[in-house]
Design an enzyme around this catalytic site. Structure first.
Site, PDB file in Angstrom:
ATOM      1  N   GLY A 107       7.549  -7.414  41.963  1.00  0.00           N
ATOM      2  CA  GLY A 107       6.863  -7.739  40.715  1.00  0.00           C
ATOM      3  C   GLY A 107       5.887  -8.652  41.009  1.00  0.00           C
ATOM      4  O   GLY A 107       5.815  -9.390  42.006  1.00  0.00           O
ATOM      5  N   ASP A 201      12.556 -11.720  48.160  1.00  0.00           N
ATOM      6  CA  ASP A 201      13.616 -11.677  49.203  1.00  0.00           C
ATOM      7  C   ASP A 201      13.834 -10.460  49.706  1.00  0.00           C
ATOM      8  O   ASP A 201      14.041 -10.300  51.098  1.00  0.00           O
ATOM      9  CB  ASP A 201      15.022 -12.162  48.629  1.00  0.00           C
ATOM     10  CG  ASP A 201      15.564 -11.494  47.462  1.00  0.00           C
ATOM     11  OD1 ASP A 201      14.498 -11.250  46.670  1.00  0.00           O
ATOM     12  OD2 ASP A 201      16.582 -11.494  47.216  1.00  0.00           O
ATOM     13  N   THR A 229       7.936 -15.123  44.132  1.00  0.00           N
ATOM     14  CA  THR A 229       8.721 -14.351  43.133  1.00  0.00           C
ATOM     15  C   THR A 229       8.469 -15.687  42.119  1.00  0.00           C
ATOM     16  O   THR A 229       8.735 -16.912  42.376  1.00  0.00           O
ATOM     17  CB  THR A 229      10.200 -14.186  43.669  1.00  0.00           C
ATOM     18  OG1 THR A 229      10.944 -14.192  42.381  1.00  0.00           O
ATOM     19  CG2 THR A 229      10.773 -15.461  44.394  1.00  0.00           C
ATOM     20  N   ILE A 230       8.316 -15.111  40.848  1.00  0.00           N
ATOM     21  CA  ILE A 230       8.402 -16.421  39.707  1.00  0.00           C
ATOM     22  C   ILE A 230       9.616 -16.703  39.599  1.00  0.00           C
ATOM     23  O   ILE A 230      10.061 -17.715  38.974  1.00  0.00           O
ATOM     24  CB  ILE A 230       7.848 -15.636  38.475  1.00  0.00           C
ATOM     25  CG1 ILE A 230       8.733 -14.587  37.792  1.00  0.00           C
ATOM     26  CG2 ILE A 230       6.583 -15.067  38.704  1.00  0.00           C
ATOM     27  CD1 ILE A 230       8.378 -14.230  36.425  1.00  0.00           C
ATOM     28  N   ASP A 231      10.756 -16.049  39.957  1.00  0.00           N
ATOM     29  CA  ASP A 231      12.400 -16.391  39.589  1.00  0.00           C
ATOM     30  C   ASP A 231      12.681 -17.687  40.442  1.00  0.00           C
ATOM     31  O   ASP A 231      13.647 -18.229  40.218  1.00  0.00           O
ATOM     32  CB  ASP A 231      13.339 -15.129  40.047  1.00  0.00           C
ATOM     33  CG  ASP A 231      13.078 -14.166  39.278  1.00  0.00           C
ATOM     34  OD1 ASP A 231      12.145 -14.213  38.199  1.00  0.00           O
ATOM     35  OD2 ASP A 231      13.767 -13.039  39.342  1.00  0.00           O
ATOM     36  N   GLU A 337      18.092 -14.614  31.777  1.00  0.00           N
ATOM     37  CA  GLU A 337      18.068 -13.285  31.686  1.00  0.00           C
ATOM     38  C   GLU A 337      19.459 -12.743  32.436  1.00  0.00           C
ATOM     39  O   GLU A 337      19.966 -11.708  31.970  1.00  0.00           O
ATOM     40  CB  GLU A 337      16.960 -12.660  32.544  1.00  0.00           C
ATOM     41  CG  GLU A 337      16.799 -10.992  32.398  1.00  0.00           C
ATOM     42  CD  GLU A 337      15.494 -10.402  33.202  1.00  0.00           C
ATOM     43  OE1 GLU A 337      15.226  -9.520  32.819  1.00  0.00           O
ATOM     44  OE2 GLU A 337      14.945 -11.361  33.850  1.00  0.00           O
ATOM     45  N   TYR A 442       7.295 -10.721  30.877  1.00  0.00           N
ATOM     46  CA  TYR A 442       6.121 -10.324  31.424  1.00  0.00           C
ATOM     47  C   TYR A 442       4.983 -11.072  31.191  1.00  0.00           C
ATOM     48  O   TYR A 442       4.080 -11.161  31.983  1.00  0.00           O
ATOM     49  CB  TYR A 442       5.855  -8.885  31.017  1.00  0.00           C
ATOM     50  CG  TYR A 442       6.865  -7.837  31.427  1.00  0.00           C
ATOM     51  CD1 TYR A 442       6.773  -7.361  32.919  1.00  0.00           C
ATOM     52  CD2 TYR A 442       7.891  -7.429  30.668  1.00  0.00           C
ATOM     53  CE1 TYR A 442       7.788  -6.434  33.024  1.00  0.00           C
ATOM     54  CE2 TYR A 442       8.966  -6.593  31.079  1.00  0.00           C
ATOM     55  CZ  TYR A 442       9.005  -6.225  32.538  1.00  0.00           C
ATOM     56  OH  TYR A 442       9.642  -5.169  32.587  1.00  0.00           O
ATOM     57  N   ARG A 445       4.031 -13.315  34.478  1.00  0.00           N
ATOM     58  CA  ARG A 445       3.736 -12.686  35.581  1.00  0.00           C
ATOM     59  C   ARG A 445       2.356 -12.681  36.105  1.00  0.00           C
ATOM     60  O   ARG A 445       2.219 -12.716  37.341  1.00  0.00           O
ATOM     61  CB  ARG A 445       4.494 -11.481  35.728  1.00  0.00           C
ATOM     62  CG  ARG A 445       5.886 -11.432  35.346  1.00  0.00           C
ATOM     63  CD  ARG A 445       6.919 -10.342  35.894  1.00  0.00           C
ATOM     64  NE  ARG A 445       5.835  -8.893  35.633  1.00  0.00           N
ATOM     65  CZ  ARG A 445       6.173  -7.781  36.156  1.00  0.00           C
ATOM     66  NH1 ARG A 445       7.298  -7.855  36.950  1.00  0.00           N
ATOM     67  NH2 ARG A 445       5.613  -6.732  35.970  1.00  0.00           N
TER      68      ARG A 445
END
EC number: 2.7.1.90
Length: 569
Positions: A107, A201, A229-231, A337, A442, A445
């Protein structure tokens, strides 16, 4: 201060009106803000602005099951992490002509274009005459040999810009023997000296497998990863953060702040905001620290306390009731989420539904329900009708419940509404409750990267170039000391195998880079926990506003990173 130089056209003029070939980006039609970002100077860590050498550290191990990781990566396991240090000896090998590929995987995350720019500028400065290939569409581009040769003109319109559309990304994996063979053929055809994999990852796990494969086949192609990763769940002591997290959280925090002011203005809505983060709750936690909502659910805490869906519902309802006593019939609630994945009873219900529906048809009379265990039946009956139907009707191609499509925020609104109605009947609540649902995902991102992400990504790319020139493989580009001024940041590479553990899948051990979850004993969560009761009952809302590129807060870093680095945010 070492700073990035802007790419120039052959006539020496800036490419301000250049269209990037084959992609459709015209800098000439950018907004004023976008154009100002194109020419934004990017400082580099001082070690990258002068002669340096790469120094090996001690042998590395693994995050878990080192003996299994050693078997899976016989060529790479145990290799040291490395650091770049100043070198005045004059022995640094410069101006090697290299052929380097780069691929975006997974992503989108703000800053990816600057990683590519950093690699490119490193080659332009230290390896003149080198060629850089951008593989189109993610790992599939590597396997199919689809690429574009990157040039100053091609890259210029993407500097400090959001998105991954320079070469685009994809979610394919290089993992079967046939796929490895395709990647080998591409590497040989292009005579690649190195490949940089920009991803999360899973992508960096695959990068390590690719590095192992190339080394075992005696291919000269080296593989370096970059943490994306934005997470925010790809990090370790050596890799303090993944790029994109800072920008995404600031974008979401602005939106949450706007909703907070709206809630306060109307005085009649509870806004339930679901935020991206399928596994870890880092985004939700960071946004809470930035905005001070009334309720914030952290999945890792829900799991640790073994909370049920009813427990979660009651907690929210309790806050609503207490706020009503103060005349506040509005508020903001943040939900990660991946919340459902942290509630064991919900996972048990989904497992039972998958088993039952694999063999039975759902009958209108509900006879099928008799096959549920009493606990799961009770939970199923507790769910709103719309969620029940979603669990039964929306299946993936394998017949399983599509958990990711469950709109948790809407489910919780209905469940809280039902609970409050019951309390009304008992005389325990006499106000009005109106819920509004939001999903912020979204939107975060592909925003213009913050000053931090712009600079961090550029340093990651520059560092990746230095690692490849030094002949390293199987490392992830690492930039540290991030609480200090940029000039004092450290640069190096962390052994990908050092981040790995194994999972048992289909009877075999499979390597995985362990996701970094929210640590309940960590500084960010502890700070949040110390404030949440006050935030719940009072209005301590903060509206941080849009990301600032100039001014006193332009270079401010997110709370999570600063707290984890021991700096009070």
């Amino acid at each position: 201060m070492a700073a990035a130089t802007l790419s120039l056209l052959n006539n020496g003029e800036l490419a301000s009106s250049v269209k990037s070939p084959g992609t459709g980006r015209y800098a000439a039609v950018y907004s004023e803000v976008q154009n100002s970002r194109l020419d934004h100077p990017l400082p580099l860590p001082s070690v990258l602005g002068s002669p340096f050498k790469v120094v090996d550290g001690p042998p590395s191990s693994a995050a878990g099951h080192p003996e299994e990781i050693a078997k899976l990566f016989p060529s790479l396991y145990g290799q040291p992490c490395v650091s770049l240090v100043p070198d005045d000896s004059g022995d640094v090998a410069m101006n090697q002509i290299l052929k380097i590929g780069v691929v975006l995987s997974g992503g989108q995350a703000p800053g990816g274009h600057n990683v590519i720019s950093g690699i490119f500028d490193y080659l332009q400065t230290h390896c003149k005459g080198s060629t850089m290939y951008g593989f189109r569409g993610g790992p599939a581009g590597v396997m199919k040999g689809k690429y574009v040769v990157l040039t100053p003109e091609f890259i210029y319109p993407y500097r400090n810009q959001g998105g991954f559309d320079m070469i685009c990304s994809g979610r394919d994996k290089i993992e079967t023997p046939e796929q490895f063979k395709q990647a080998e053929e591409t590497a040989k055809k292009l005579d690649l000296d190195g490949l940089v994999v920009i991803g999360g990852d899973d992508s960096n796990t695959n990068a390590c497998l690719l590095a192992e494969n190339f080394r075992s086949k005696n291919l000269k192609t080296r593989v370096i990863g970059c943490p994306k990763t934005i997470d925010g769940d790809l990090k370790s002591k050596e890799v303090p953060t993944s790029f994109g997290f800072d920008t995404a959280c600031k974008i979401y925090a602005e939106m949450i702040g706007n909703v907070m002011i709206d809630a306060r203005s109307t005085g009649k809505y509870y806004h339930f905001v679901r935020l991206m983060g399928r596994a870890a709750s880092h985004i939700t936690l960071e946004c809470a620290l930035q905005t001070h909502p009334n309720v914030t659910l952290i999945g890792e805490e829900v799991f640790a306390k073994k909370l049920t869906l009813k427990n979660v519902t009651d907690y929210i309802a309790d806050v609503v009731c207490k706020r009503a006593e103060s005349g506040y019939n509005y508020g903001v609630i943040l939900i990660p989420e991946g919340l459902i994945d942290f509630i064991p009873e919900v996972q048990q219900l989904i497992a039972e539904l998958n088993e039952i529906l694999a063999h039975d048809v759902v009958d209108e009379a509900g006879v099928w329900k008799k096959k549920l265990t009493p606990q799961c039946l009770e939970l199923f009956e507790l769910l709103p009708l719309a969620i029940q139907e979603q669990l039964l009707l929306e299946r993936d191609p394998h017949g399983n419940v599509q958990v990711a499509k469950i709109e948790t925020e809407k489910m919780l609104i209905q469940m809280v509404e039902t609970e409050l109605d019951q309390r009304k009947q008992k005389g325990a609540y006499n106000a009005q409750f109106k819920g509004q649902s939001h999903f912020f995902g979204y939107e975060g991102r592909c925003g213009l990267p913050s000053n931090f992400d712009s600079t961090y990504c550029y340093a990651l790319g520059y560092g990746a170039g230095s690692l490849l020139q030094s002949g390293k493989t199987g490392l992830i580009s690492s930039v540290g000391n991030l609480a200090a001024p940029v000039e004092e940041w450290t640069v190096g590479g962390t052994a990908l195998t050092a981040l790995m553990d194994v999972e048992r899948r289909h009877g075999k051990f499979k390597p995985v880079i362990k996701k970094a979850m929210v640590e309940l004993e960590g500084a960010p969560f502890k700070k949040f926990a110390s404030k949440r009761e006050e935030w719940a009952l009072n209005n301590r809302y903060i509206n941080p506003g849009p990301i600032q590129f100039v001014g006193p807060v332009a270079n401010k870093v997110n709370h999570t990173l600063l707290l984890e680095l021991g700096v009070d945010a």
